[in-house]
Structure formats: structure tokens, C-alpha cells
Scaffold this motif. Structure first.
Motif, PDB file in Angstrom:
ATOM      1  N   ALA A   1      -8.568  -5.441   5.441  1.00 37.29           N
ATOM      2  CA  ALA A   1      -9.020  -6.800   5.742  1.00 37.29           C
ATOM      3  C   ALA A   1      -8.030  -7.526   6.646  1.00 37.29           C
ATOM      4  N   CYS A   2      -6.756  -7.339   6.391  1.00 36.60           N
ATOM      5  CA  CYS A   2      -5.727  -7.977   7.221  1.00 36.60           C
ATOM      6  C   CYS A   2      -5.766  -7.435   8.643  1.00 36.60           C
ATOM      7  N   MET A   3      -5.892  -6.128   8.779  1.00 30.61           N
ATOM      8  CA  MET A   3      -5.929  -5.529  10.110  1.00 30.61           C
ATOM      9  C   MET A   3      -7.192  -5.930  10.866  1.00 30.61           C
ATOM     10  N   ALA A   4      -8.311  -6.045  10.171  1.00 29.71           N
ATOM     11  CA  ALA A   4      -9.551  -6.461  10.825  1.00 29.71           C
ATOM     12  C   ALA A   4      -9.457  -7.905  11.304  1.00 29.71           C
ATOM     13  N   SER A   5      -8.816  -8.759  10.522  1.00 26.82           N
ATOM     14  CA  SER A   5      -8.691 -10.154  10.937  1.00 26.82           C
ATOM     15  C   SER A   5      -7.755 -10.295  12.138  1.00 26.82           C
ATOM     16  N   GLN A   6      -6.760  -9.415  12.245  1.00 31.39           N
ATOM     17  CA  GLN A   6      -5.838  -9.471  13.377  1.00 31.39           C
ATOM     18  C   GLN A   6      -6.507  -9.015  14.666  1.00 31.39           C
TER      19      GLN A   6
ATOM     20  N   PHE B   1      -5.194  -2.102  -2.745  1.00 32.67           N
ATOM     21  CA  PHE B   1      -4.202  -2.354  -1.704  1.00 32.67           C
ATOM     22  C   PHE B   1      -4.727  -1.906  -0.329  1.00 32.67           C
ATOM     23  N   LYS B   2      -5.488  -0.816  -0.319  1.00 27.78           N
ATOM     24  CA  LYS B   2      -6.057  -0.324   0.926  1.00 27.78           C
ATOM     25  C   LYS B   2      -7.076  -1.313   1.487  1.00 27.78           C
ATOM     26  N   GLU B   3      -7.886  -1.912   0.615  1.00 26.20           N
ATOM     27  CA  GLU B   3      -8.866  -2.909   1.063  1.00 26.20           C
ATOM     28  C   GLU B   3      -8.173  -4.153   1.614  1.00 26.20           C
ATOM     29  N   GLN B   4      -7.080  -4.569   0.969  1.00 22.66           N
ATOM     30  CA  GLN B   4      -6.337  -5.724   1.466  1.00 22.66           C
ATOM     31  C   GLN B   4      -5.744  -5.445   2.849  1.00 22.66           C
TER      32      GLN B   4
ATOM     33  N   PHE C   1       0.833  -1.205   0.000  1.00 24.60           N
ATOM     34  CA  PHE C   1       0.000   0.000   0.000  1.00 24.60           C
ATOM     35  C   PHE C   1       0.868   1.254   0.000  1.00 24.60           C
ATOM     36  N   LEU C   2       1.909   1.281   0.838  1.00 25.20           N
ATOM     37  CA  LEU C   2       2.784   2.447   0.873  1.00 25.20           C
ATOM     38  C   LEU C   2       3.561   2.622  -0.429  1.00 25.20           C
ATOM     39  N   ASN C   3       3.944   1.512  -1.050  1.00 26.61           N
ATOM     40  CA  ASN C   3       4.624   1.581  -2.339  1.00 26.61           C
ATOM     41  C   ASN C   3       3.701   2.170  -3.394  1.00 26.61           C
ATOM     42  N   CYS C   4       2.444   1.751  -3.396  1.00 28.15           N
ATOM     43  CA  CYS C   4       1.475   2.282  -4.346  1.00 28.15           C
ATOM     44  C   CYS C   4       1.270   3.779  -4.126  1.00 28.15           C
ATOM     45  N   LEU C   5       1.189   4.185  -2.854  1.00 24.05           N
ATOM     46  CA  LEU C   5       1.033   5.618  -2.564  1.00 24.05           C
ATOM     47  C   LEU C   5       2.217   6.431  -3.068  1.00 24.05           C
ATOM     48  N   SER C   6       3.409   5.896  -2.879  1.00 22.03           N
ATOM     49  CA  SER C   6       4.584   6.650  -3.323  1.00 22.03           C
ATOM     50  C   SER C   6       4.655   6.728  -4.849  1.00 22.03           C
ATOM     51  N   LEU C   7       4.194   5.702  -5.539  1.00 15.41           N
ATOM     52  CA  LEU C   7       4.203   5.738  -7.001  1.00 15.41           C
ATOM     53  C   LEU C   7       3.134   6.673  -7.562  1.00 15.41           C
ATOM     54  N   ASN C   8       2.035   6.860  -6.830  1.00 14.39           N
ATOM     55  CA  ASN C   8       0.917   7.671  -7.317  1.00 14.39           C
ATOM     56  C   ASN C   8       0.801   9.017  -6.610  1.00 14.39           C
TER      57      ASN C   8
END
Length: 79
Positions: free
Chosen positions: A52-57, A46-49, A29-36
Motif C-alpha cells: 500500500a505504501c509503495m502504491a501510494s508513492q 506487513f506485506k500488505e502495508q 516486513f524484513l524483520n518479520c521474514l527473518s523471524l519466520n
């Protein structure tokens, strides 16, 4: 065993085993932000992924804490 920094004692063994479950999603996600140029509309997937990961944790931790609470409560009753 541990290092002393002034009056503070640091145990490196304690921090060496920290689990980083959502590190891959956060890095992508941070890589995508830096590219865009910090435009998160283009990084929605990437933000949704990451969400979802943080919610499952957080759900996994709540269940474990509940079990530990009940085990501690039962062990207090035995004494």
C-alpha cells in the motif's frame, strides 16, 4: 564541496536529502521474514502495508511529473 574518488566527483549534499517514504514498512516486513525463516505467509499483514505504501508513492510521482511536463511545455511557448 565534494569529494574526489579517482576521476569521480561525489557531492554529498545531493544525496543527503533523499526521502525514504516506505522505509519503516520495509524494515518491519524484513524483520518479520527473518523471524519466520522467510515464510511470507505469516507476514501477510506487513506485506500488505508495504504494498500500500509503495502504491501510494508511485501515484504521487505520476501527478508531479504531469505538472512538470505541462509547466515545461508552457515555458517553451513563451520563448
Amino acid at each position: 564541496m565534494g569529494r574526489k574518488v579517482g576521476q569521480l566527483r561525489i557531492n554529498p549534499k545531493k544525496f543527503g536529502s533523499l526521502n525514504k517514504p516506505c522505509m519503516k514498512e520495509m524494515a518491519s516486513f524484513l524483520n518479520c521474514l527473518s523471524l519466520n525463516n522467510n515464510n511470507d505467509d505469516k507476514c501477510a499483514r506487513f506485506k500488505e502495508q508495504l504494498d500500500a505504501c509503495m502504491a501510494s508513492q508511485t501515484n504521487a510521482r505520476k501527478k508531479l511529473g504531469n505538472i512538470n511536463y505541462h509547466l515545461a511545455r508552457l515555458s517553451r511557448g513563451r520563448k
